[in-house]
Write a protein that holds these residues in place. Structure first.
Motif, PDB file in Angstrom:
ATOM      1  N   ARG A   1      -4.895  -0.894   7.951  1.00 51.51           N
ATOM      2  CA  ARG A   1      -6.243  -0.921   7.364  1.00 51.51           C
ATOM      3  C   ARG A   1      -7.259  -0.437   8.388  1.00 51.51           C
ATOM      4  O   ARG A   1      -7.266  -0.906   9.533  1.00 51.51           O
ATOM      5  CB  ARG A   1      -6.600  -2.352   6.966  1.00 51.51           C
TER       6      ARG A   1
ATOM      7  N   ASN B   1       3.296  -3.626   3.790  1.00 51.40           N
ATOM      8  CA  ASN B   1       2.244  -2.737   3.282  1.00 51.40           C
ATOM      9  C   ASN B   1       1.244  -2.395   4.381  1.00 51.40           C
ATOM     10  O   ASN B   1       0.941  -1.231   4.632  1.00 51.40           O
ATOM     11  CB  ASN B   1       1.540  -3.397   2.089  1.00 51.40           C
ATOM     12  N   VAL B   2       0.744  -3.420   5.075  1.00 58.94           N
ATOM     13  CA  VAL B   2      -0.282  -3.162   6.105  1.00 58.94           C
ATOM     14  C   VAL B   2       0.352  -2.683   7.407  1.00 58.94           C
ATOM     15  O   VAL B   2      -0.268  -1.987   8.199  1.00 58.94           O
ATOM     16  CB  VAL B   2      -1.172  -4.408   6.321  1.00 58.94           C
TER      17      VAL B   2
ATOM     18  N   ALA C   1       3.482  -7.854   1.467  1.00 60.91           N
ATOM     19  CA  ALA C   1       2.124  -7.685   1.998  1.00 60.91           C
ATOM     20  C   ALA C   1       2.170  -7.254   3.462  1.00 60.91           C
ATOM     21  O   ALA C   1       1.369  -6.426   3.911  1.00 60.91           O
ATOM     22  CB  ALA C   1       1.336  -8.998   1.855  1.00 60.91           C
TER      23      ALA C   1
ATOM     24  N   THR D   1      -2.344  -6.318  -2.189  1.00 65.41           N
ATOM     25  CA  THR D   1      -3.639  -6.199  -1.510  1.00 65.41           C
ATOM     26  C   THR D   1      -4.773  -6.783  -2.349  1.00 65.41           C
ATOM     27  O   THR D   1      -5.914  -6.834  -1.908  1.00 65.41           O
ATOM     28  CB  THR D   1      -3.931  -4.710  -1.242  1.00 65.41           C
TER      29      THR D   1
ATOM     30  N   ARG E   1      -7.952  -3.835  -7.264  1.00 67.39           N
ATOM     31  CA  ARG E   1      -8.814  -5.016  -7.025  1.00 67.39           C
ATOM     32  C   ARG E   1      -9.866  -5.140  -8.119  1.00 67.39           C
ATOM     33  O   ARG E   1     -10.132  -6.230  -8.617  1.00 67.39           O
ATOM     34  CB  ARG E   1      -9.519  -4.882  -5.674  1.00 67.39           C
TER      35      ARG E   1
ATOM     36  N   ILE F   1      -5.747   0.898  -4.117  1.00 66.41           N
ATOM     37  CA  ILE F   1      -5.963  -0.519  -3.767  1.00 66.41           C
ATOM     38  C   ILE F   1      -7.295  -0.999  -4.356  1.00 66.41           C
ATOM     39  O   ILE F   1      -7.389  -2.076  -4.953  1.00 66.41           O
ATOM     40  CB  ILE F   1      -5.937  -0.691  -2.228  1.00 66.41           C
TER      41      ILE F   1
ATOM     42  N   ASP G   1       4.916  -0.787  -3.461  1.00 62.91           N
ATOM     43  CA  ASP G   1       4.906  -1.579  -2.220  1.00 62.91           C
ATOM     44  C   ASP G   1       6.245  -2.279  -2.001  1.00 62.91           C
ATOM     45  O   ASP G   1       6.754  -2.348  -0.882  1.00 62.91           O
ATOM     46  CB  ASP G   1       3.776  -2.624  -2.263  1.00 62.91           C
TER      47      ASP G   1
END
Length: 1094
Positions: free
Chosen positions: A950, A944-945, A941, A358, A337, A333, A845
């Motif tokens: 997180r 994913n989380v 999204a 992400t 980024r 991730i 993802d």
């Protein structure tokens, strides 16, 4: 397990209870995590076969950006509940130095030849990164990771992470020297070669083929041999793998001082002497020098004590693979980024893989739909069905047609073609888009989906330029953008009549439970102001939506709130078996015209029913009434139902309590997810025909059969919210926030969606909250900006590489103002004849989003164990096919993962351990049904989380820093008891407070003087005027703003009874319900892959 409710008085924690104390009826959440050291593959079938005992060449992975060199101080080894970290001793990526060690024993290494580390050959391909692969040697006799040498720089913006340009290294050692032999069933250490994260690959002093070596004749000393320069901080060796849980642990071995070999940045001398100082066992049970601080973090708070009060050497734990040596979600991730967050993602090129969900990035639409609208499991589709079957990679798209865009991006333009309506292909009915080919000077166009030649109507004619493009291409959104809207003509409307603006009907349960909990009073108070915030179009001064009100228990009460009345009038319908609406005029009204009457009604409802003793409720007749009201008003709309208990009153849709935990892990478990009556499916079908969407807010104190009650919301495109054991003081903020967002969000009503594809593939399966009366049309009574429809494609012909493949999603809907519109999204994908190209352009993802939905639908018809095994087999087949067809030849002892899919095992393990597929003892049947419904409509999204939460350290980054603190991996090993962490998964929010947190930090955040005074289970942080308090509260607000549901906060103290709930979300660890740890699952996956390959 509910994490969103209050704590009534409970029996002591030690007594056996169905759920955690204080958490009566679970609304969602947590199997607890485990403090025991993980045992490999506890939940998987049978013993792992013995592996040949040969060491394998080492790891190649890029180090985390900003990694600090490890300190070389010796550290006493502790064995406490948390893996004894001193503050700041946790590291997220691979540790910068990994130590070798030896064990006493007389048995020499087997003489099987050693597997070389092989570089993957580069295949030139216009759109993808070179086929690097993270290779993990996952034997129970030797597990190591090795990365292929990347022989080309990584194209900016494609694939995951920076280039891995690595020298390979390998070493062999005498029995009496650095290594001893291993007891049966234990692994040799993992060897790791650190990568180079800079832009230039290091110079190599040897060819790129990795070295291998042959054991010399016994007796002579063996020196490690090295090919290529060692990079700074690079070393050999590592912790061995944990044992399978069916092998009894041998007694702890004494630790011999080993040799750590570190090379200078340039080429190393040909040999290393083994006279360097050794290191003691590291604090977390892996070997090597003490770890430095976590990358991206400054120094920890000074003076924090180490994680455990124990000191001095402790016995060795069972050997296990170093978690830092296996692919890290956090690192992937972070790399994405850094590599892709700064540049806008321009959609002009076919088959581009977008940045990860992400990563924050801007999208420029240049002909393909934004990844905010459509994400695919692969952006390069196999040309033939045989190739697709061989790879087993599902070809699917997750489509979010009404996704909300960030303010910097432009919403789709609205195109009005007047009475003629939008231009379409005569044969396949696809809408005009940038991929249509104009021919014969612009008088005709060839459809890009079915190749049919169509005439261009005179009013649409335009000349072509020298490249064959229309000269007005950039004046017409449908000719140069991937997403746009058409105004629909009357032909696209029901009964050939333009629709009326939609209506909202609020239907409130006024039974004893709803009144007693304070729900009715709170709701009525909130609705007084909320009716002013109904969704409206563009610059409209007021919303066109009309509102109506119903209350109910065993009977229904309708209210006339006509503006001409001084007081509202109530009409009671007690014949619930034959539901009708007793009034038309005055039931659905304009808010501004009837404001005084509506306010008067909402003031009176709580008083009217204040002394009720009625506990029974009905449910199906309430939905029936709302639908009949919309039918009578000839409009679409939404019902907001607020319901508290199992509907046991005599009426259609009456339910019985069928909750039975004994069915778990039996063939009848699937019945728990199925509705107990067909009444609701029939009702849902009628609602869809009328454009009546249902949003359900549940407030249960015990079992309410979510699986049955959610059928109508699920089939009409609605949402379900659940607040178990609702209490106003604890749950008010969460409920009110969810309600406001739900009422205010933009919705498309009475919608139909169809996905068209170019010749060669077709849509065959659909997942989400909708109804289908045929095989092609997805019917949605309502669709909001949070909902997705997942579509799976299969081949029906051969594709060709030159033309690629096209998707067009067309959504016909009524806007909040009553305007009929068509929203179009187009996407072009590449096609390939090489499997390597498929694997290079996948998105993990999206793959996990599809696999979770596939599995969650599977539990309706198959035993849960079958569903879990199907997922594991499919994952093993995907990775085995890559290994067999795309990876360079190497030892069977290596687990080789494609670069784009290196996180597939860790994420899949999270899905397998989720509450639906592997519930803990405290997870209720309703929780499981609720989570199943939620995940079915989640976007990429959100899944994913949700599956990999997180975990953010709050006290490690400088207080003045305004950016979000870098996350750490979701494992108990990463927690240091001198720190405070925040964990979120889109539904739940925890703050975990370590027992040794500094007093000043506790005071700044909680306004109490010591750790013991913090209230466990606290759900609101005090508002304090200091930098730390402001920073943490700001972070919580920003996380809540990112998610579609309000996340209620729970403060958890280390070693408190609530900690078990928190640990359930540390998904890399073994779960109490029997889910494997990440390390163990990787071993299991490797076993499965080897079986397939052999």
């Amino acid at each position: 397990m509910n994490v969103n409710q209050s704590a009534p008085p409970v029996p002591p924690f030690g007594q056996p209870q169905p759920v955690y104390p204080g958490y009566h009826q679970s609304s969602y959440g947590g199997q607890s995590g485990s403090t025991a050291p993980p045992t490999p593959c506890g939940s998987y079938n049978g013993p792992v076969p013995g592996y040949q005992q040969t060491p394998h060449p080492g790891v190649s992975r890029a180090p985390p950006s900003g990694a600090l060199p490890s300190s070389t101080a010796q550290v006493p080894c502790g064995q406490g509940a948390y893996g004894q970290f001193g503050q700041g001793d946790v590291q997220n990526g691979p540790s910068s130095t990994v130590q070798m060690q030896r064990f006493p024993g007389s048995q020499p290494f087997g003489s099987a030849p050693l597997a070389p580390v092989v570089s993957q050959p580069t295949v030139l391909q216009p759109y993808g990164p070179p086929p690097t692969s993270a290779q993990v040697t996952a034997q129970l006799a030797g597990m190591q990771i090795s990365g292929a040498v990347a022989s080309a720089p990584h194209p900016s913006g494609l694939g995951y992470g920076p280039p891995t340009s690595l020298a390979s290294a390998s070493g062999s050692f005498p029995n009496s020297g650095l290594y001893g032999s291993y007891p049966q069933g234990q692994a040799p250490p993992l060897s790791q070669a650190q990568g180079h994260s800079g832009a230039h690959p290091p110079q190599r002093s040897a060819p790129q083929q990795a070295s291998s070596f042959t054991p010399p004749a016994s007796g002579g000393p063996r020196m490690p041999s090295v090919t290529g320069p060692l990079l700074q901080g690079q070393s050999f060796g590592g912790p061995p793998v944990s044992q399978p849980n069916h092998v009894s642990s041998p007694p702890p071995q004494a630790l011999h001082p080993g040799t750590q070999m570190t090379g200078p940045p340039g080429p190393p001398p040909p040999m290393h002497s083994s006279q360097q100082p050794g290191y003691q066992l590291q604090q977390n049970g892996s070997f090597g020098p003490a770890r430095g601080p976590q990358p991206n973090y400054g120094s920890p708070y000074p003076g924090a004590p180490p994680f455990s009060s124990q000191s001095g050497p402790q016995p060795l734990p069972p050997k296990r693979l170093d978690p830092d040596a296996i692919p890290s979600p956090i690192q992937v991730i972070e790399d994405d980024r850094n590599n892709r967050g700064s540049e806008p993602f321009v959609t002009g090129v076919r088959g581009q893989v977008p940045p990860l969900v992400t990563t924050n990035f801007l999208v420029k639409d240049q002909g393909n739909a934004s990844p905010r609208y459509i994400r695919c499991t692969s952006y390069n589709i196999p040309c033939t069905s045989d190739m697709a079957k061989q790879a087993q990679v599902p070809l699917a798209a997750v489509i979010k047609p009404l996704a909300k865009l960030p303010p910097e991006e432009v919403s789709p333009y609205i195109v009005d073609h007047g009475e003629s309506g939008p231009l379409r292909c005569n044969r396949c009915k696809a809408y005009m888009c940038p991929f249509m080919q104009f021919i014969e000077g612009g008088r005709r166009f060839q459809c890009c989906f079915c190749s049919c030649i169509n005439d261009v109507p005179p009013q649409y004619f335009q000349h072509l330029d020298h490249t064959g493009k229309r000269v007005d291409a950039y004046d017409r959104p449908e000719l140069y953008l991937g997403s746009y809207e058409f105004l629909a003509t009357v032909d696209y409307c029901k009964n050939n009549k333009f629709p009326s603006p939609p209506a909202f009907i609020f239907m409130i349960d006024v039974s004893y439970n709803a009144i007693r909990s304070g729900l009715v009073r709170l709701l009525c108070e909130e609705l007084k102001s909320l009716v002013d915030f109904l969704p409206r179009e563009g610059g409209a001064e007021e919303s066109a939506i009309r509102v109506g009100f119903v209350t109910y228990n065993k009977v229904l009460h309708f209210y006339n709130v006509k503006s001409s009345l001084a007081q509202p009038q109530m009409m009671v319908v007690s014949d619930v078996a034959d539901m009708f609406v007793p009034l038309l005029d005055g039931f659905l009204v304009n808010v501004n015209e009837s404001r005084a009457v509506i306010t008067s009604l909402l003031d009176q409802i709580p008083e009217m029913f204040a002394d009720t003793r009625e506990t029974e409720t009905v449910f199906a007749p309430v939905i029936q009434a709302g639908m009949e009201a919309l039918k009578a008003a000839e409009c679409a709309g939404k019902l907001f139902l607020f319901h508290t208990s199992l509907p046991i009153a005599e009426a259609p849709g009456k339910l019985k309590n069928r909750d039975d935990r004994k069915l778990i892990n039996t063939d009848k478990e699937k019945t728990l997810f199925q509705p107990q009556t067909g009444v609701y499916q029939t009702l849902a079908k009628e609602c869809v025909a009328q454009g009546c969407c249902v949003d359900l807010f549940l407030f249960p104190n015990q079992y309410v059969d979510v699986a049955t009650l959610s059928v109508v919301p699920q089939l009409t495109g609605g949402s379900v919210y659940k607040y178990a054991c609702f209490q106003v003081e604890n749950d008010q903020e969460r409920f009110v926030s969810d309600l406001r967002r739900d009422v205010q969000k933009v919705v498309g009503f009475d919608a139909v969606m169809r996905v068209r594809t170019s010749t060669g593939i077709r849509a065959v399966d659909f997942f989400g909250a909708f109804y289908m009366s045929n095989t092609t049309d997805v019917e949605l009574a309502g669709l909001d900006g949070d909902k997705t429809v997942t579509v799976e494609f299969k081949h029906d012909d051969r594709l060709n590489e030159e033309n690629g493949a096209l998707l067009q999603c067309a959504l016909l809907y009524t806007s909040c103002a009553g305007q009929r519109r068509l929203r179009i999204h187009n996407l072009a994908l590449n096609c390939c004849t090489q499997l390597a190209d498929l694997y290079r352009n996948c998105e993990t993802d999206t793959l996990i989003n599809y696999m979770a939905k596939f599995a969650y639908r599977g539990v309706l018809n198959s035993p849960v164990k079958t569903v879990r095994d199907t997922l594991i087999t499919q994952c093993a087949q995907i990775l085995a096919c890559y290994r067999k067809n795309c990876a360079s030849p190497s030892s069977a002892g290596q687990l080789i993962l494609p670069e784009c899919m290196k996180l597939l095992p860790v994420y899949l393990n999270c899905v397998l351990k989720s509450d639906v597929l592997q519930p803990g003892a405290e997870v209720t049947t309703d929780d499981r049904a609720y989570v199943r419904v939620l995940v079915t409509s989640m976007d990429v999204a959100e899944t994913n989380v949700f599956f990999y939460p997180r975990l953010l350290p709050l006290t490690k980054s400088p207080i003045e820093s305004t950016t979000e603190p870098p996350a750490v991996r979701a494992s108990e090993e990463r927690l240091s008891n001198g720190d405070i962490y925040l964990l979120e998964n889109g539904l739940n929010l925890f703050i975990w407070v370590g027992a040794s947190v500094q007093q000043g930090v506790v005071q700044s955040l909680f306004s109490v003087s010591s750790f013991s005074q913090i209230t466990s289970g606290l759900s609101i942080l005090p508002v304090l005027d200091n930098p730390l308090s402001k920073k943490v509260r700001g972070l919580i607000d920003s996380l809540r703003a990112q998610r579609s549901r309000y996340m209620k906060l729970i403060v958890v103290k280390q070693e408190d009874k609530l900690e078990m709930l928190f640990k359930h979300f540390l998904v890399e660890d073994k779960s109490l319900s029997g889910g494997a740890s990440y390390v163990d699952f990787l071993c299991h996956m490797h076993k499965e892959i080897r079986q397939l390959l052999s």
